[in-house]
Scaffold this motif. Structure first.
Motif, PDB file in Angstrom:
ATOM      1  N   ASN A  47       0.710  -0.693  -0.333  1.00 55.97           N
ATOM      2  CA  ASN A  47      -0.206   0.456   0.010  1.00 55.97           C
ATOM      3  C   ASN A  47       1.109   1.222   0.282  1.00 55.97           C
ATOM      4  OD1 ASN A  47      -1.959   2.159   0.477  1.00 55.97           O
ATOM      5  ND2 ASN A  47      -2.567   1.434   2.361  1.00 55.97           N
ATOM      6  N   GLU A  49      -0.109   3.935   0.062  1.00 54.13           N
ATOM      7  CA  GLU A  49      -0.145   5.216   0.948  1.00 54.13           C
ATOM      8  C   GLU A  49      -0.421   4.909   2.667  1.00 54.13           C
ATOM      9  OE1 GLU A  49      -1.640   7.836  -0.459  1.00 54.13           O
ATOM     10  OE2 GLU A  49      -1.156   7.451  -2.517  1.00 54.13           O
ATOM     11  N   GLU A 150      -0.596   8.616 -10.609  1.00 56.09           N
ATOM     12  CA  GLU A 150      -1.644   9.137 -10.214  1.00 56.09           C
ATOM     13  C   GLU A 150      -2.110   7.964  -9.943  1.00 56.09           C
ATOM     14  OE1 GLU A 150      -5.303  11.902 -11.069  1.00 56.09           O
ATOM     15  OE2 GLU A 150      -2.986  12.667 -11.494  1.00 56.09           O
ATOM     16  N   PRO A 151      -2.217   6.445  -8.339  1.00 56.34           N
ATOM     17  CA  PRO A 151      -3.116   5.905  -8.780  1.00 56.34           C
ATOM     18  C   PRO A 151      -4.910   5.583  -8.897  1.00 56.34           C
ATOM     19  CG  PRO A 151      -1.502   5.799  -7.448  1.00 56.34           C
ATOM     20  CD  PRO A 151      -1.438   7.294  -7.492  1.00 56.34           C
ATOM     21  N   GLY A 152      -5.222   5.551  -9.720  1.00 57.55           N
ATOM     22  CA  GLY A 152      -6.621   5.788 -10.295  1.00 57.55           C
ATOM     23  C   GLY A 152      -7.217   6.436 -11.223  1.00 57.55           C
ATOM     24  N   ALA A 153      -5.977   6.922 -12.065  1.00 54.19           N
ATOM     25  CA  ALA A 153      -5.707   8.148 -12.920  1.00 54.19           C
ATOM     26  C   ALA A 153      -7.162   7.273 -13.876  1.00 54.19           C
ATOM     27  CB  ALA A 153      -4.625   8.171 -13.733  1.00 54.19           C
ATOM     28  N   THR A 154      -6.443   5.968 -14.149  1.00 48.73           N
ATOM     29  CA  THR A 154      -7.247   5.584 -15.023  1.00 48.73           C
ATOM     30  C   THR A 154      -7.177   3.993 -14.512  1.00 48.73           C
ATOM     31  OG1 THR A 154      -6.305   3.820 -16.335  1.00 48.73           O
ATOM     32  CG2 THR A 154      -6.053   6.413 -16.840  1.00 48.73           C
ATOM     33  N   VAL A 155      -8.733   3.316 -15.432  1.00 53.05           N
ATOM     34  CA  VAL A 155      -8.589   2.035 -13.987  1.00 53.05           C
ATOM     35  C   VAL A 155      -7.648   0.690 -15.200  1.00 53.05           C
ATOM     36  CG1 VAL A 155     -11.076   1.966 -14.294  1.00 53.05           C
ATOM     37  CG2 VAL A 155     -10.061   1.144 -16.512  1.00 53.05           C
ATOM     38  N   THR A 157      -3.931   2.086 -16.192  1.00 51.52           N
ATOM     39  CA  THR A 157      -2.737   2.891 -15.041  1.00 51.52           C
ATOM     40  C   THR A 157      -3.200   3.553 -14.644  1.00 51.52           C
ATOM     41  OG1 THR A 157      -0.453   2.965 -16.276  1.00 51.52           O
ATOM     42  CG2 THR A 157      -2.857   3.760 -17.768  1.00 51.52           C
ATOM     43  N   PRO A 158      -1.499   3.806 -13.529  1.00 54.89           N
ATOM     44  CA  PRO A 158      -1.437   5.094 -12.901  1.00 54.89           C
ATOM     45  C   PRO A 158      -0.508   6.472 -13.335  1.00 54.89           C
ATOM     46  CG  PRO A 158      -0.035   3.609 -11.945  1.00 54.89           C
ATOM     47  CD  PRO A 158      -0.707   2.588 -13.203  1.00 54.89           C
ATOM     48  N   SER A 232     -10.289   3.763 -19.557  1.00 56.75           N
ATOM     49  CA  SER A 232     -10.934   3.531 -19.803  1.00 56.75           C
ATOM     50  C   SER A 232     -12.244   2.799 -19.083  1.00 56.75           C
ATOM     51  CB  SER A 232     -12.294   4.948 -19.231  1.00 56.75           C
ATOM     52  OG  SER A 232     -12.750   5.541 -20.216  1.00 56.75           O
ATOM     53  N   PHE A 283      -2.912  -5.893 -12.050  1.00 56.76           N
ATOM     54  CA  PHE A 283      -3.263  -4.763 -11.333  1.00 56.76           C
ATOM     55  C   PHE A 283      -2.379  -4.530  -9.925  1.00 56.76           C
ATOM     56  CE2 PHE A 283      -6.781  -7.842 -12.767  1.00 56.76           C
ATOM     57  CZ  PHE A 283      -7.207  -7.387 -13.183  1.00 56.76           C
TER      58      PHE A 283
END
Length: 320
Positions: A47, A49, A150-155, A157-158, A232, A283
């Protein structure tokens, strides 16, 4: 309490509020900074974060070396920081392979091009199809281009491609295509093959335009950007990528036959490797930094060499 282990050291990280004061051993324990704690636990938990607080303490204890794990010399804290660095590099390598295969269709196009350029090695076809991504890491290292994680920028790739006009703007891509094709023609005097290689370079941008967010510039400094954002949708991405890759491999397998076991099983291993790394890391956690991606990005040349090696042990199929 969290636990993370990387031979020949073991880690113990305690939240300050739960830490029972005990006498510090005379040797073998070191306090690391909050940044080190964050880095270690981010790796241990997967993680990025993770935050154990700014006053958390990590203790490092050397364990008895076992077979295959020689004892480290020097300061324990420095050794463990080096171990963390190697682990970060490994994670970056895994993610990099995932990024390289983020649109596995590039390799599918390289495979399939063998049917129209049978005299060209698979390694050269890979080089042309992946030329833009072979160039990109070096431009990152030079500071010419930039990317943001940027994690979550797309489903899928970050990665957020902030600035890459030299490797991925349309005008620049056309220039690279001419260069690659011209070099092949000058060296081997194969006009059709040169055109195919130039087309492969351009195909990379076309496929990127389908999957990327609107971030592909038309020319350096252009405010207009292109991208249909297939990323997306995970299902649509997998469908398009898998179909294109499978078609390319099938075309290559039909256009060539193995000369020996290396040609047969080397191809099988490459296909399994490409598909497995792509599927297994779809993932995965984000990479540690853009710099790590840029440095390890040079290793993607090994895939080009793998293509040359396989093609050396296969020959163009003779049709009756």
């Amino acid at each position: 309490m969290g636990q993370f282990r990387a031979p020949p050291y073991s880690f113990r990280v305690k939240q300050p509020a739960l830490d029972v004061p005990t006498p510090k051993p005379a040797v073998g324990y070191h306090d690391l900074s909050a940044k080190d704690v964050h880095e270690a636990m981010a790796i241990a938990t997967g993680n990025p974060e993770f935050d154990y607080g700014t006053t958390a303490r990590i203790q490092i204890r050397p364990v008895t070396p076992s077979a295959g794990f020689p004892a480290f010399a020097g300061d324990d804290a420095n050794c463990i920081k080096y171990c963390l660095y190697l682990i970060n590099c490994l994670r970056a390598l895994i993610f990099l392979l995932h990024h390289l295969l983020m649109f596995i269709g590039h390799f599918g196009v390289g495979f399939g091009a063998k049917t129209v350029a049978p005299t060209v090695s698979l390694g050269t076809l890979f080089l042309a199809a992946q030329f833009l991504d072979l160039l990109w890491p070096s431009l990152l290292l030079l500071g010419v281009e930039t990317v943001r994680i940027e994690p979550g920028a797309t489903v899928v790739t970050p990665l957020v491609f902030e600035h890459y006009p030299v490797s991925h703007s349309l005008i620049a891509v056309l220039g690279w295509a001419v260069l690659v094709g011209a070099m092949h023609f000058v060296l081997l005097r194969q006009r059709i093959a040169a055109l195919v290689l130039a087309g492969l370079v351009v195909s990379h941008w076309v496929l990127d335009a389908i999957v990327h967010q609107p971030d592909l510039p038309l020319f350096p400094g252009s405010a207009a950007v292109v991208g249909l954002n297939l990323w997306s949708s995970l299902a649509s991405t997998l469908l398009v990528e898998s179909a294109l890759f499978a078609l390319g491999v099938w075309l290559y397998a039909c256009a060539t036959t193995p000369s020996n076991a290396v040609g047969r099983w080397g191809l099988v291993a490459l296909v399994i490797f490409l598909a497995g790394v792509y599927a297994g890391n779809l993932f995965g956690a984000p990479p540690p930094s853009p710099e790590a991606i840029a440095w390890i990005g040079q290793l993607q040349w090994l895939l080009v060499l793998w293509g040359y090696w396989i093609d050396k042990h296969r020959h163009v199929a003779v049709r009756a």
